[in-house]
Design a protein around this motif. Structure first.
Motif, PDB file in Angstrom:
ATOM      1  N   ARG A 178     -14.403   6.907  11.700  1.00 50.50           N
ATOM      2  CA  ARG A 178     -13.146   7.522  11.324  1.00 50.50           C
ATOM      3  C   ARG A 178     -12.004   6.642  11.833  1.00 50.50           C
ATOM      4  NH1 ARG A 178     -11.448  12.552   9.772  1.00 50.50           N
ATOM      5  NH2 ARG A 178     -13.532  13.404  10.073  1.00 50.50           N
ATOM      6  N   TYR A 222       0.852  -1.198   0.000  1.00 48.01           N
ATOM      7  CA  TYR A 222       0.000   0.000   0.000  1.00 48.01           C
ATOM      8  C   TYR A 222       0.887   1.248   0.000  1.00 48.01           C
ATOM      9  CZ  TYR A 222      -3.721  -3.271   1.106  1.00 48.01           C
ATOM     10  OH  TYR A 222      -4.607  -4.313   1.066  1.00 48.01           O
ATOM     11  N   GLU A 262      -4.102   2.619   0.230  1.00 49.94           N
ATOM     12  CA  GLU A 262      -4.475   2.122  -1.092  1.00 49.94           C
ATOM     13  C   GLU A 262      -3.234   1.636  -1.825  1.00 49.94           C
ATOM     14  OE1 GLU A 262      -7.452   4.292  -3.508  1.00 49.94           O
ATOM     15  OE2 GLU A 262      -7.384   5.801  -1.918  1.00 49.94           O
ATOM     16  N   PHE A 264     -14.905   5.914   6.966  1.00 47.89           N
ATOM     17  CA  PHE A 264     -15.619   4.865   6.249  1.00 47.89           C
ATOM     18  C   PHE A 264     -16.994   4.766   6.899  1.00 47.89           C
ATOM     19  CE2 PHE A 264     -17.188   0.534   5.960  1.00 47.89           C
ATOM     20  CZ  PHE A 264     -17.125   0.303   4.595  1.00 47.89           C
ATOM     21  N   LYS A 284      -6.167   5.294   6.095  1.00 48.61           N
ATOM     22  CA  LYS A 284      -6.731   4.651   4.914  1.00 48.61           C
ATOM     23  C   LYS A 284      -5.570   4.435   3.951  1.00 48.61           C
ATOM     24  CE  LYS A 284      -9.815   5.288   0.960  1.00 48.61           C
ATOM     25  NZ  LYS A 284     -10.720   6.228   0.245  1.00 48.61           N
ATOM     26  N   LYS A 332      -9.202   9.034   8.041  1.00 47.45           N
ATOM     27  CA  LYS A 332     -10.176   8.949   6.970  1.00 47.45           C
ATOM     28  C   LYS A 332     -11.429   8.204   7.432  1.00 47.45           C
ATOM     29  CE  LYS A 332      -8.142  11.274   3.816  1.00 47.45           C
ATOM     30  NZ  LYS A 332      -8.773  12.498   3.268  1.00 47.45           N
ATOM     31  N   ARG A 344     -13.193  -4.647   1.682  1.00 50.78           N
ATOM     32  CA  ARG A 344     -11.935  -3.918   1.844  1.00 50.78           C
ATOM     33  C   ARG A 344     -11.071  -4.608   2.902  1.00 50.78           C
ATOM     34  NH1 ARG A 344     -16.130  -0.593   0.774  1.00 50.78           N
ATOM     35  NH2 ARG A 344     -15.786   1.216  -0.592  1.00 50.78           N
ATOM     36  N   VAL A 365     -15.886  -2.917   7.808  1.00 48.89           N
ATOM     37  CA  VAL A 365     -14.995  -2.625   6.688  1.00 48.89           C
ATOM     38  C   VAL A 365     -14.635  -3.913   5.958  1.00 48.89           C
ATOM     39  CG1 VAL A 365     -12.712  -1.785   6.028  1.00 48.89           C
ATOM     40  CG2 VAL A 365     -14.033  -0.549   7.751  1.00 48.89           C
ATOM     41  N   GLU A 373      -8.392  -0.873  -1.138  1.00 52.14           N
ATOM     42  CA  GLU A 373      -8.363  -0.041   0.066  1.00 52.14           C
ATOM     43  C   GLU A 373      -8.175  -0.892   1.316  1.00 52.14           C
ATOM     44  OE1 GLU A 373     -11.993   2.165   0.133  1.00 52.14           O
ATOM     45  OE2 GLU A 373     -11.487   3.358  -1.651  1.00 52.14           O
ATOM     46  N   TYR A 374      -7.538  -0.279   2.294  1.00 55.14           N
ATOM     47  CA  TYR A 374      -7.284  -0.947   3.574  1.00 55.14           C
ATOM     48  C   TYR A 374      -7.388   0.097   4.678  1.00 55.14           C
ATOM     49  CZ  TYR A 374      -5.030  -4.249   6.818  1.00 55.14           C
ATOM     50  OH  TYR A 374      -4.763  -5.098   7.859  1.00 55.14           O
ATOM     51  N   TYR A 375      -8.197  -0.206   5.691  1.00 57.64           N
ATOM     52  CA  TYR A 375      -8.357   0.716   6.820  1.00 57.64           C
ATOM     53  C   TYR A 375      -7.630   0.144   8.033  1.00 57.64           C
ATOM     54  CZ  TYR A 375     -11.724   3.442   4.193  1.00 57.64           C
ATOM     55  OH  TYR A 375     -12.314   4.249   3.245  1.00 57.64           O
TER      56      TYR A 375
END
Length: 230
Positions: free
Chosen positions: A115, A102, A121, A111, A119, A109, A168, A163, A127-129
């Motif tokens: 929050r 990533y 990418e 989702f 975040k 960020k 994701r 998530v 995407e990865y939180y």
């Protein structure tokens, strides 16, 4: 990560509330700010040597932040603002091998209604939180979180499950703010519901990471991945 401010030491006296403590600095008892809402009772013991960071904001009520203390000869950083900075540094340097693909890194960020700390990418647009938790509680080489009940922490874990269910990536990383530990485990005796939420998150595919740190009075950086026992 180096701390580019003046660092001094003092002698801890007492902590009347979560945000304030009294420390002897150069023979004078001084009120300082504690940047950690956890209990830290096994660290902040009367007469313990503590480490302070001098601040230069003229609007502050206190001149120093209490950022760490010695437990025997082991230094533990307790600054709750540090873990996110340490993780951002590690992500940018590719130190977290599971997340090194990533390359787009964003802080704070949202989702849905949640929050998260990061975040991420990759070049594929995936995407990865990632949520970050700082760990300061240690006993006989075993480190645990939380050292005070945290409904907010439990909520974050349940939101990470959402998530993951959206397709994701999702994870939580426990940044251990000291060196040379054996393994990480949730502190069920302090907050059973958090431990249950952590195990549920793991069962639902949320990644659970724990890393210790290279740490000194004026620096802290991510070190090695630590075994997680749920």
């Amino acid at each position: 990560m180096f701390i580019n401010k003046n660092i001094i030491t003092g002698e801890f006296i007492k902590r009347p509330n979560r945000f304030q403590a009294y420390v002897i600095i150069n023979g004078e008892e001084t009120m300082v700010h504690v940047p950690n809402t956890g209990r830290c009772k096994e660290i902040l013991i009367p007469h313990t040597k503590v480490v302070l960071r001098e601040e230069d904001n003229p609007n502050r009520k206190t001149k120093y932040d209490l950022i760490g203390g010695y437990k025997g000869d082991k230094f533990i950083n307790i600054d709750s603002q540090v873990p996110n900075k340490v993780v951002e540094e590690a992500l940018r340097e590719g130190k977290i091998k599971e997340l090194e693909e990533y390359n787009i890194i964003q802080r704070e960020k949202t989702f849905g209604n949640s929050r998260f700390d990061f975040k991420l990418e990759n070049l594929k647009g995936e995407e990865y939180y990632l949520e970050v938790k700082g760990v300061t509680f240690e006993e006989d080489g075993v480190v645990s979180f939380p050292d005070a009940p945290t409904e907010r922490g439990r909520k974050h874990l349940l939101e990470l499950i959402d998530v993951k269910k959206s397709g994701r990536g999702a994870g939580v990383i426990f940044v251990i703010q000291l060196e040379d530990v054996m393994f990480f485990t949730p502190y069920d005796d302090m907050d059973r519901e958090f431990g249950e939420a952590l195990r549920l998150a793991s069962e639902n595919g949320v990644d659970i990471f724990a890393y210790d740190s290279y740490v000194g009075e004026n620096f802290i950086t991510l070190k090695d991945e630590v075994e997680v026992r749920l």
